[in-house]
Write a protein that holds these residues in place. Sequence first.
Motif: not given
Length: 428
Positions: A101-109
């Motif tokens: 999800s965009p949320y997980l992608e943001n946390l990953f970044e």
Amino acid sequence: MAVGFFYLAYYIPRENFWLTFTVYASLFGGMLGIYFLSPQLKWQWVFVGGLLIRLCLLLAIPKWSDDYPRFLWDGELVQMSANPYLETPESWLQNHPESVSPYLENLFELMNSPAYFSVYPPLNQAIFYVAAWGADLDTKSGVLILRAMLILGEIGVFFLLMKLFYYFQISSKKLILYWLNPLVIMEITGNLHFEGLVLLLLLVSVYALSKNKNALSGGFWGLSIGIKLLPLMLIPTFFSFEKTRKSKAFWIGSAIAIIASFGWLLIDDSWVHFLQSLTLYQGKFEFNASVYYLLREVGFWVKGYNVIGEITPILSGIALLGILYFSWKRKAQNLLQLTDLWVLVYLFYLMLQPVVHPWYLIPAFGLSLFTDKKAFLIWTFAVIFSYQAYGDPNYQENPVFLFLEYSMLALAIYWDYFRTNTKSLLPT
């Protein structure tokens, strides 16, 4: 002081070292000013003041640490019934594109360790799960929930310290040194580190021992290990303390808590990756060390390369031998002597480690308030020099600042342990 903490948490990035240092030093001076210059301050005023400061930080996104994205990432995986010990964030994104999800992608970044398996014990994962469940895919909400839980833990620490100070007939003024300490406030409430919960559980263990509830004492000590592994090194001190050594209830309570905390690692061989991460952490990273850095320079001179892989096991062995020696040599006869021994064990261990993040000091600092030792109090100020590294584009540590930090600590250790006939400046 509230204005200073607000400014520090919301507006000063860790890269701006001199401004960080100036505000931090002012806050530390303010704490000491309140401690030494005020009359017998009522604990209610101290509590309300420190709590209001913490509540001022409630909405701040941590600026001094970037660990929180991993906390929320692990919690999100647990909520999705995924195992955070089986895949690194990098591999999880590749292997589960349908769940990204965009949320997980943001946390990953935002994450500082995407190539490593989770190093946080299962009890931490339970806390992360609660934050992820309440956050509903919102980073700010996740941070808010984590912070609220840590503030509740800090409130518990305050009242346990007050009860134990009364039990040991120690001046309640010492509450000021913990409750208004800038390192404690910034690293627990501000930066979302869990050493405050470790201290809470250790204090409950001591309090239970004072009430002869040995099983509960052992259980809460075991739970402190479930939050952070470091309290495990206190085992020899319990064997040297007659009350716990001979208590079957204490050891049964400890075993139940440890099994309940770590038994989850047996699922799908999660313990293999958990231990792998711990080994990598111990043998690869360096930050704010003292003895290790001196030995590393000798290694560069002798062998021409970084000998971290050779030095770290040796220092770990020396730490173990030292803890065994101190536990045997300074057998605790009562609870005050036991906490004093814990402080020494923490001090010896941290002096030999290749990584000493500032928040590592908090459990030992809280325990040191039951003693006349001042080393950890001094260190809670001097450790701010370690943040100089973040002001360097390459995160390069400056030997001058390391020398300043550890010179101050060395003087405090000399005063505490080697100078005779000293009289503590802190009331007991």
